[in-house]
Design an enzyme around this catalytic site. Structure first.
Site, short mmCIF file in Angstrom:
data_model
loop_
_atom_site.label_atom_id
_atom_site.label_comp_id
_atom_site.label_asym_id
_atom_site.label_seq_id
_atom_site.Cartn_x
_atom_site.Cartn_y
_atom_site.Cartn_z
N LYS A 36 34.16 37.66 44.49
CA LYS A 36 34.54 37.80 45.85
C LYS A 36 33.42 38.43 46.58
O LYS A 36 33.23 37.96 47.72
CB LYS A 36 35.76 39.00 45.80
N TRP A 55 47.84 42.71 38.42
CA TRP A 55 47.28 41.54 38.67
C TRP A 55 48.06 40.63 37.45
O TRP A 55 48.23 40.96 36.47
CB TRP A 55 45.78 41.30 38.30
N ASP A 78 39.05 47.83 35.82
CA ASP A 78 39.02 46.36 36.49
C ASP A 78 38.37 46.68 37.71
O ASP A 78 38.95 47.07 38.48
CB ASP A 78 40.20 45.76 36.28
#
Length: 400
Positions: free
Chosen positions: A249, A133, A214
């Site tokens: 999300k 990311w 993560d």
């Protein structure tokens, strides 16, 4: 001349710069495959029924907007802990565990980065996957770490080069902090198998490395429990580690910035000392977190009816993404665009499509289809209204 005169020239964010071009594009058929946001089949970001109902309950029982504790909503923190580590492990190891409310997944990562920097007694290196990311490197560099990479995605294999990854981890010096994607790897969509995870754990234990997981997409691959299984495996192996998690999300709470930082320590004494330092890090960053988003998540996590509704909604989202992957692959194969079957094997909201920077640029310029030059696309933005247009555009571009 003021101190502001010394500000460096603006540097465009690689993602937000593309998003800005998308916003300014007047093509009525334009498609945003950049932003990591789930859209439903109409192209809208949905307000989940479970979250809406939680909001109505909160509105009916409104309280004063006073300060929260430094570590945030304790009921929310407890629910997050059980979600990612499981009821049984939490019950048996409560003295080893810390969970604090954070400002989204990004805020959780930053809290952990600042905490680790304060704990470091010597120069310590961070390793992130190649690729990772985009914000991972910046977050840890700004916290004062040297950031390197370990091998992960191989364009030739269209998948993970696990041998190279393992070799890089074995070569890491003791105490190196390893950033790992718990599930739905961003940006590639490729995850480790159970056996590969076990090998990674063995290297971490043998070389005394520090894992930092993560987990922004729990529930988007196989479901909440199965996606969180790797976190429980790390815990059951007796490791100390950090987890940054988020409901941006999975609950559609993007703008509410609802995340958490969880830590697994070795014993009760260590936990007390680390929790005190974590509170100090929070205090000197933003003092205490906001109320509303965590209250929404708390209700969805702890109310049995809302929790069931949420899990059903999340399953629908997960299944729709998988279906759109299949439709994209089938649509491209029908148009004689081959070598794309790997897209259907990936997981989560993103795909490393394998398309070149030239193809991705032409898709922007000729068809107003916005992805990244790396070939990364947000498949959660595909729907029945744009899939034909996207497949036609890709076929024209690739063959042209």
């Amino acid at each position: 001349m003021t101190v502001f005169h010394n500000a460096p020239a603006p540097v465009a964010d690689p993602i937000f710069g593309v998003v800005e071009r998308f916003k300014n594009d007047t093509n009525p058929k334009k498609v945003n495959l950049v932003t990591g946001v789930y859209s439903d089949n109409t192209g809208a970001v949905p307000l989940m029924k479970s979250v809406k109902q939680a909001g109505e309950i909160i509105a009916q029982n409104a309280n004063a907007h006073t300060y929260q504790a430094i570590t945030g909503n304790s009921a929310y923190n407890s629910a997050v802990q059980k979600l990612i580590l499981g009821d049984d492990f939490v019950a048996a190891n409560s003295d080893r565990l810390i969970t604090v409310q954070a400002l989204g997944g990004t805020g959780a990562l930053k809290l952990g980065a600042d905490l680790l920097k304060r704990l470091a007694t010597k120069p310590t290196k961070i390793l992130i996957s190649n690729p990772s990311w985009e914000n991972h490197q910046a977050i840890f560099e700004k916290a004062g770490f040297e950031v390197g990479t370990y091998s992960y995605y191989s364009p030739a294999l269209k998948g993970i080069d696990f041998d190279a990854m393992l070799a890089d981890l074995k070569a890491a010096s003791e105490g190196t902090i390893i950033i790992l994607h718990a599930c739905c790897h961003n940006p590639t969509g490729y995850d480790l198998s159970n056996d590969q995870w076990q090998q990674v754990i063995e290297v971490i234990k043998t070389n005394n490395l520090m894992p930092y997981l993560d987990m922004a997409y729990q529930g988007f691959d196989k479901g909440l429990a199965k996606d969180g299984a790797i976190i429980r495996r790390f815990a059951e192996e007796g490791l100390s580690f950090l987890v940054a998690s988020s409901f941006s999300k999975s609950m559609g709470l993007y703008g509410q910035r609802v995340g958490a930082l969880s830590l697994v320590c070795q014993d009760g004494d260590e936990t007390k000392r680390v929790k005190s330092l974590t509170s100090n890090v929070i205090r000197t960053n933003y003092s205490n977190p906001p109320i509303h988003g965590a209250a929404l998540a708390e209700l969805v996590l702890t109310n049995p009816d809302l929790n069931k509704l949420w899990q059903d909604e999340l399953a629908e989202m997960r299944d729709r993404i998988k279906d759109m992957r299949q439709q994209l692959v089938q649509g491209l194969n029908d148009r004689q665009v081959h070598g794309v079957d790997h897209i259907a094997r990936q997981t989560g909201m993103f795909s490393y499509s394998g398309f070149s920077a030239e193809v991705m640029t032409r898709l922007q310029q000729d068809f107003a289809i916005y992805g990244l030059e790396s070939g990364r696309m947000c498949v959660a933005a595909l729907n029945s209204n744009n899939i034909t247009y996207i497949c036609d555009a890709i076929a024209t571009t690739v063959k042209g």
